[in-house]
Design a protein around this motif. Structure first.
Motif, PDB file in Angstrom:
ATOM      1  N   ASP A  19      46.567  29.649  40.830  1.00 18.00           N
ATOM      2  CA  ASP A  19      47.989  29.954  40.995  1.00 18.00           C
ATOM      3  C   ASP A  19      48.555  29.248  42.218  1.00 18.00           C
ATOM      4  O   ASP A  19      49.656  29.535  42.648  1.00 18.00           O
ATOM      5  CB  ASP A  19      48.207  31.475  41.103  1.00 18.00           C
ATOM      6  CG  ASP A  19      47.671  32.050  42.395  1.00 18.00           C
ATOM      7  OD1 ASP A  19      46.903  31.349  43.073  1.00 18.00           O
ATOM      8  OD2 ASP A  19      48.019  33.200  42.722  1.00 18.00           O
ATOM      9  N   THR A  20      47.788  28.322  42.774  1.00 16.83           N
ATOM     10  CA  THR A  20      48.221  27.625  43.990  1.00 16.83           C
ATOM     11  C   THR A  20      49.121  26.462  43.599  1.00 16.83           C
ATOM     12  O   THR A  20      48.714  25.311  43.678  1.00 16.83           O
ATOM     13  CB  THR A  20      47.008  27.108  44.760  1.00 16.83           C
ATOM     14  OG1 THR A  20      46.182  26.421  43.820  1.00 16.83           O
ATOM     15  CG2 THR A  20      46.224  28.225  45.384  1.00 16.83           C
ATOM     16  N   SER A  21      50.351  26.793  43.192  1.00 18.62           N
ATOM     17  CA  SER A  21      51.217  25.756  42.633  1.00 18.62           C
ATOM     18  C   SER A  21      52.054  25.033  43.683  1.00 18.62           C
ATOM     19  O   SER A  21      52.635  23.998  43.386  1.00 18.62           O
ATOM     20  CB  SER A  21      52.133  26.373  41.578  1.00 18.62           C
ATOM     21  OG  SER A  21      52.858  27.435  42.143  1.00 18.62           O
ATOM     22  N   THR A  64      43.334  24.136  35.716  1.00 15.24           N
ATOM     23  CA  THR A  64      44.702  24.367  35.260  1.00 15.24           C
ATOM     24  C   THR A  64      45.467  25.046  36.397  1.00 15.24           C
ATOM     25  O   THR A  64      45.037  26.090  36.873  1.00 15.24           O
ATOM     26  CB  THR A  64      44.724  25.292  34.028  1.00 15.24           C
ATOM     27  OG1 THR A  64      43.842  24.757  33.058  1.00 15.24           O
ATOM     28  CG2 THR A  64      46.126  25.408  33.465  1.00 15.24           C
ATOM     29  N   VAL A  65      46.562  24.444  36.821  1.00 15.06           N
ATOM     30  CA  VAL A  65      47.379  25.056  37.864  1.00 15.06           C
ATOM     31  C   VAL A  65      48.614  25.652  37.217  1.00 15.06           C
ATOM     32  O   VAL A  65      49.334  24.966  36.498  1.00 15.06           O
ATOM     33  CB  VAL A  65      47.790  24.026  38.941  1.00 15.06           C
ATOM     34  CG1 VAL A  65      48.576  24.710  40.039  1.00 15.06           C
ATOM     35  CG2 VAL A  65      46.561  23.353  39.508  1.00 15.06           C
ATOM     36  N   ILE A  66      48.830  26.945  37.462  1.00 12.98           N
ATOM     37  CA  ILE A  66      49.959  27.651  36.858  1.00 12.98           C
ATOM     38  C   ILE A  66      50.912  28.067  37.965  1.00 12.98           C
ATOM     39  O   ILE A  66      50.478  28.431  39.063  1.00 12.98           O
ATOM     40  CB  ILE A  66      49.449  28.888  36.088  1.00 12.98           C
ATOM     41  CG1 ILE A  66      48.509  28.445  34.957  1.00 12.98           C
ATOM     42  CG2 ILE A  66      50.597  29.710  35.534  1.00 12.98           C
ATOM     43  CD1 ILE A  66      47.719  29.560  34.330  1.00 12.98           C
ATOM     44  N   ASP A  67      52.195  28.005  37.690  1.00 10.62           N
ATOM     45  CA  ASP A  67      53.201  28.412  38.679  1.00 10.62           C
ATOM     46  C   ASP A  67      52.879  29.816  39.205  1.00 10.62           C
ATOM     47  O   ASP A  67      52.563  30.725  38.443  1.00 10.62           O
ATOM     48  CB  ASP A  67      54.582  28.403  38.035  1.00 10.62           C
ATOM     49  CG  ASP A  67      55.618  28.999  38.955  1.00 10.62           C
ATOM     50  OD1 ASP A  67      55.952  28.338  39.939  1.00 10.62           O
ATOM     51  OD2 ASP A  67      56.066  30.142  38.710  1.00 10.62           O
ATOM     52  N   ARG A  68      52.974  29.944  40.546  1.00 14.29           N
ATOM     53  CA  ARG A  68      52.504  31.168  41.198  1.00 14.29           C
ATOM     54  C   ARG A  68      53.155  32.436  40.653  1.00 14.29           C
ATOM     55  O   ARG A  68      52.497  33.453  40.463  1.00 14.29           O
ATOM     56  CB  ARG A  68      52.773  31.053  42.700  1.00 14.29           C
ATOM     57  CG  ARG A  68      51.907  31.969  43.541  1.00 14.29           C
ATOM     58  CD  ARG A  68      52.094  31.653  45.017  1.00 14.29           C
ATOM     59  NE  ARG A  68      51.450  32.640  45.850  1.00 14.29           N
ATOM     60  CZ  ARG A  68      50.157  32.599  46.195  1.00 14.29           C
ATOM     61  NH1 ARG A  68      49.405  31.629  45.776  1.00 14.29           N
ATOM     62  NH2 ARG A  68      49.647  33.538  46.960  1.00 14.29           N
ATOM     63  N   GLU A  69      54.455  32.385  40.393  1.00  8.21           N
ATOM     64  CA  GLU A  69      55.132  33.581  39.882  1.00  8.21           C
ATOM     65  C   GLU A  69      54.761  33.816  38.418  1.00  8.21           C
ATOM     66  O   GLU A  69      54.493  34.943  38.008  1.00  8.21           O
ATOM     67  CB  GLU A  69      56.646  33.450  40.035  1.00  8.21           C
ATOM     68  CG  GLU A  69      57.125  33.382  41.478  1.00  8.21           C
ATOM     69  CD  GLU A  69      56.663  34.575  42.309  1.00  8.21           C
ATOM     70  OE1 GLU A  69      56.707  35.710  41.814  1.00  8.21           O
ATOM     71  OE2 GLU A  69      56.246  34.369  43.468  1.00  8.21           O
ATOM     72  N   ALA A  70      54.731  32.738  37.636  1.00  7.07           N
ATOM     73  CA  ALA A  70      54.424  32.882  36.204  1.00  7.07           C
ATOM     74  C   ALA A  70      53.000  33.387  36.015  1.00  7.07           C
ATOM     75  O   ALA A  70      52.711  34.152  35.097  1.00  7.07           O
ATOM     76  CB  ALA A  70      54.608  31.549  35.496  1.00  7.07           C
ATOM     77  N   TYR A  71      52.126  32.976  36.918  1.00  6.74           N
ATOM     78  CA  TYR A  71      50.723  33.369  36.846  1.00  6.74           C
ATOM     79  C   TYR A  71      50.575  34.886  36.828  1.00  6.74           C
ATOM     80  O   TYR A  71      49.733  35.435  36.123  1.00  6.74           O
ATOM     81  CB  TYR A  71      50.019  32.799  38.077  1.00  6.74           C
ATOM     82  CG  TYR A  71      48.504  32.884  38.057  1.00  6.74           C
ATOM     83  CD1 TYR A  71      47.751  31.805  37.617  1.00  6.74           C
ATOM     84  CD2 TYR A  71      47.838  34.010  38.522  1.00  6.74           C
ATOM     85  CE1 TYR A  71      46.368  31.857  37.623  1.00  6.74           C
ATOM     86  CE2 TYR A  71      46.464  34.074  38.528  1.00  6.74           C
ATOM     87  CZ  TYR A  71      45.722  32.990  38.083  1.00  6.74           C
ATOM     88  OH  TYR A  71      44.358  33.050  38.097  1.00  6.74           O
ATOM     89  N   TRP A  77      43.307  35.360  42.226  1.00  6.35           N
ATOM     90  CA  TRP A  77      44.102  36.590  42.170  1.00  6.35           C
ATOM     91  C   TRP A  77      44.190  37.184  43.582  1.00  6.35           C
ATOM     92  O   TRP A  77      43.963  36.458  44.573  1.00  6.35           O
ATOM     93  CB  TRP A  77      43.515  37.580  41.160  1.00  6.35           C
ATOM     94  CG  TRP A  77      44.431  38.727  40.821  1.00  6.35           C
ATOM     95  CD1 TRP A  77      44.137  40.047  40.920  1.00  6.35           C
ATOM     96  CD2 TRP A  77      45.777  38.647  40.347  1.00  6.35           C
ATOM     97  NE1 TRP A  77      45.227  40.802  40.521  1.00  6.35           N
ATOM     98  CE2 TRP A  77      46.247  39.955  40.186  1.00  6.35           C
ATOM     99  CE3 TRP A  77      46.661  37.585  40.074  1.00  6.35           C
ATOM    100  CZ2 TRP A  77      47.531  40.267  39.742  1.00  6.35           C
ATOM    101  CZ3 TRP A  77      47.954  37.881  39.635  1.00  6.35           C
ATOM    102  CH2 TRP A  77      48.370  39.208  39.469  1.00  6.35           C
ATOM    103  N   TYR A  78      44.495  38.468  43.692  1.00  7.66           N
ATOM    104  CA  TYR A  78      44.663  39.121  44.985  1.00  7.66           C
ATOM    105  C   TYR A  78      43.716  40.308  45.107  1.00  7.66           C
ATOM    106  O   TYR A  78      43.306  40.890  44.109  1.00  7.66           O
ATOM    107  CB  TYR A  78      46.104  39.602  45.170  1.00  7.66           C
ATOM    108  CG  TYR A  78      47.121  38.563  44.853  1.00  7.66           C
ATOM    109  CD1 TYR A  78      47.375  37.515  45.736  1.00  7.66           C
ATOM    110  CD2 TYR A  78      47.820  38.591  43.662  1.00  7.66           C
ATOM    111  CE1 TYR A  78      48.309  36.554  45.448  1.00  7.66           C
ATOM    112  CE2 TYR A  78      48.763  37.623  43.357  1.00  7.66           C
ATOM    113  CZ  TYR A  78      49.007  36.610  44.259  1.00  7.66           C
ATOM    114  OH  TYR A  78      49.930  35.656  43.960  1.00  7.66           O
ATOM    115  N   ALA A  79      43.457  40.679  46.362  1.00 11.03           N
ATOM    116  CA  ALA A  79      42.469  41.729  46.620  1.00 11.03           C
ATOM    117  C   ALA A  79      43.063  43.127  46.441  1.00 11.03           C
ATOM    118  O   ALA A  79      44.229  43.289  46.113  1.00 11.03           O
ATOM    119  CB  ALA A  79      41.931  41.574  48.043  1.00 11.03           C
TER     120      ALA A  79
END
Lengths: 303, 421
Positions: free
Chosen positions: B38-40, B67-74, B92-94
């Motif tokens: 998600d690191t777009s 595959t890099v996906i837009d951070r918000e869309a992810y 993802w996030y912790a």
């Protein structure tokens, strides 16, 4: 022997060709309509009776989602906003009519003017939303600057819960008016010049001419404009998402946006609740759809 | 002849693979490795791609597909791809933010990795954030401090110094407001920025343990201690400390107020430093201080959101995925990807070195020695998604209409009763 083979019955398809062919042509459409429209409607209604996060097990909760909706102030706000959209979005119809009447003349370059008026409809809703949110900016925006010339204080349209929805509707009216205008322009081409002539001989002019002679002849155009505007109002989502993201504090949400937030957005994990909102929206739409179908049907019968 | 040759080649290859497997980890990795990121944003994206290229160089037989996906869309797509078409590694996030996927059985339990001596000893500080039900569900790859970034030149002009107590904070702010500026810039259109303010005010007013108890749903929103947090917040609001019309702006759109000197400071994560520098602020103009103490005796605690890598439960090449996770948290890689040229954040591995950057050094010192209370993730990662969404909307409303507080808290209490039942 030979005669027998000759009068052998034709194939089943040949015998029923006239009855079957229309259905064959309709089959792909019916199939996709069933799979992508009818089936999901019933599926949504089904999901609305469950508590489901979209990942794990769904738990049957009966009407709990609807009971909660009845007591949900955010839902109430969304419902009222939907109503505002329905009422004020209809302004696009008279506005479109008057622009169409204004443009329905033969002057040099009228085609250019018509295209210019039609232009906003060509723009993507996202662009319309962005342009209007810049227009509304509290300090730098054009609107605030214009207001300050006539001595009115800065107005933060999109940041103010009482004005924000109207601000978004105004942005939506811009392309919608253009749409209605184009519908009326084509309608005006079909106005019978002899009737206008006859009315003129009888002394009708101005408003009376418009109301009793022109508008009745524009009825088909009005009907279509009404249909697309109502549907447009109920589908309002993109402008809200771009301009305010439902804010300030959820005051500009409409049902479709609220459903998206609850079920599908970053923090949304309540598929059942979202589906319940969708069902309410569907019922509202059903009222209009039923009316449209009924009026089309009675029109056809009247012929 | 040919078949004999083929057979011996196969045998040799198998032997090599077996030997490789026992020699060093990962030598034998083959097959496909699908990585979703998600690191777009441009800089993090380049960092990740370079890191993956280094991993590829170590494992030439592995076919890596990124595959890099837009951070918000992810954030909305993750639910689909974890169930339908799972990659082998996903960002993802912790903390609570990963809970829905852990509970749905969509993330792989990687507790075995955490048994590894390297990870066990060096990643201890973030272990808690990766643990749910006593098991670890992923590894962190970066984290960053939060705190108050301020315009040093404005502070100097007004003769102010970095505050350490609430009284000093308020008197500083009064001086800044008197000079015709706002104390704090904030853009609350997307709500989470207000969550940062609540985190800090609550952590300082009531402490880390109380805050986490609240996140766990054990404290009513109408509790007097919570009201005290809002009372402190209100003091700032009533002073006119925050920029006006913040509900219209995103966090990026709020940056110009600070760059143009219309606001003196910004409570933000360290990721705000890069755009502030790009906006033309030099390191002489820009500085950082820890959010000051409010209640005496409450231990300082900080927000330090951690970004993570996970292996989806439906992944097909979990061996390669585990090797990749190990590679990411290794001391060298951590030093490299978190340096100022790359992510510009803090490495999660205690043996890594921190890039020599003023803000990273201050942040690291603060988190390692001046945060005895504990380290929280962030409001929307510590609190369950539903509670966080409603609460942050309430915070925004409170910041615009502070008088609505009772109504807001009653509403949030209703949500709490439903969410944690």
């Amino acid at each position: 022997m030979t005669t027998e083979t000759e009068i052998q019955p034709r194939s089943w398809y040949k015998r029923n060709e006239i009855a079957v062919t229309p259905w064959l042509f309709l089959a792909p459409a019916i199939l996709f309509f069933l799979v992508y429209v009818i089936f999901p409607i019933f599926q949504s209604i089904g999901i609305s009776f469950y508590d489901w996060d979209g990942l794990g097990e769904a738990r049957w909760v009966g009407l709990d989602n609807y009971v909660e909706l009845a007591d949900d102030s955010a839902f109430e706000v969304s419902l009222w906003n939907n109503l505002k959209w329905l009422v004020f979005y209809l302004l696009a119809i008279p506005a479109g009519l008057f622009i169409a009447l204004f443009l329905n003349q033969t002057v040099t370059g009228i085609r250019i003017y018509k295209s210019l008026f039609f232009f906003p409809f060509v723009l993507s809703q996202v662009v319309v939303g962005l342009v209007f949110s810049w227009f509304y900016l509290p300090n730098e925006g054009l609107l605030s600057n214009m207001l300050s010339y006539i001595g009115l204080g800065p107005l933060n349209v999109l940041g103010d819960p009482t004005w924000a929805t109207y601000g978004i509707i105004a942005a939506g009216l811009w392309p919608q008016t253009a749409y209605c205008m184009i519908l009326y322009l084509t309608g005006l081409n079909a106005v019978d010049p002899e009737q206008v002539e006859a009315a003129r001989l009888d002394g009708a002019k101005g408003w009376k001419m418009l109301w009793y002679v022109i508008i009745p002849q524009l009825k088909p155009a009005t009907f279509i404009a009404f249909v697309v505007t109502i549907i447009g109002a109920l589908r309002s989502f993109d402008l809200i998402s771009i301009m305010t993201n439902g804010g300030p504090f959820g005051q500009t949400r409409v049902l479709s946006f609220y459903m998206f937030e609850k079920a599908l957005s970053e923090y949304g994990f309540r598929m059942g609740y979202g589906a319940a909102i969708a069902v309410v929206l569907f019922l509202i739409m059903l009222v209009f759809i039923a009316y449209f179908l009924w009026s089309m049907w009675s029109e056809e019968r009247g012929r | 002849m040919r078949s004999i040759f083929k057979a011996s080649v196969t045998a040799l290859a198998t032997a090599a693979v077996l030997a490789g497997g026992s020699m060093a980890f990962g030598q034998s990795l083959t097959g496909d490795l699908k990585i979703f990121l998600d690191t777009s944003n441009p800089a993090p994206r380049a960092t990740m791609e370079q890191m993956i290229a280094r991993f590829q160089a170590e494992h030439p037989d592995l076919n890596i597909e990124t595959t890099v996906i837009d951070r918000e869309a992810y954030k909305t797509q993750i639910r689909n791809f974890l169930t339908a078409d799972a990659p082998d590694v996903a960002t993802w996030y912790a903390a609570n933010r990963m809970r829905p996927y852990v509970e749905a059985g969509l993330f792989e339990d990687v507790s075995d990795l955490w048994e590894d001596a390297d990870i066990k000893n060096n990643l201890a500080s973030t272990k808690g954030a990766m643990t749910i039900d006593g098991k670890q569900w992923g590894v962190p790859y970066t984290y960053y401090q939060w705190g108050i970034y301020y315009r040093k030149d404005i502070f100097d002009e007004l003769g102010l110094s970095e505050p350490t107590t609430w009284e000093e904070e308020k008197s500083n702010c009064a001086a800044i407001v008197a000079s015709g500026r706002a104390c704090y810039t904030i853009g609350s259109k997307f709500l989470w920025t207000a969550g940062g303010w609540f985190d800090y005010l609550n952590l300082r007013t009531n402490g880390f343990d109380f805050h986490m108890d609240m996140a766990a749903g054990n404290v009513a929103w109408t509790d007097d201690r919570v009201k005290q947090t809002f009372a402190n917040w209100r003091e700032l609001i009533d002073m006119g400390a925050f920029v006006a019309n913040h509900q219209n702006y995103s966090w990026q759109e709020a940056l110009p107020f600070m760059i143009n000197g219309e606001a003196a400071s910004y409570l933000m994560g360290n990721f705000a430093v890069a755009p502030l520098r790009e906006g033309g602020l030099t390191d002489d103009q820009l500085d950082f201080y820890q959010f000051p103490a409010i209640t005496d005796g409450v231990a300082m605690a900080e927000d330090a959101p951690t970004d993570t890598f996970h292996i989806p439960a439906n992944a097909s090449n979990k061996d390669a995925a585990r090797a990749f996770l190990k590679f990411v948290v290794s001391a060298n890689e951590q030093t490299e990807i978190n340096n100022g040229k790359n992510l510009g954040q803090l490495p999660v591995n205690a043996s890594s070195s921190i890039d020599d950057d003023k803000f990273l050094n201050e942040g690291f010192a603060m988190l390692s020695s001046n945060s005895p209370g504990g380290v929280a993730q962030f409001f929307d990662r510590d609190f369950p998604a539903e509670m966080a969404a409603e609460a942050m909307q309430g915070f925004q409303e409170f910041m615009v209409f502070p008088d609505n507080l009772d109504d807001i808290l009653a509403r949030l209490e209703k949500v709490r009763e439903r969410v944690y039942k």
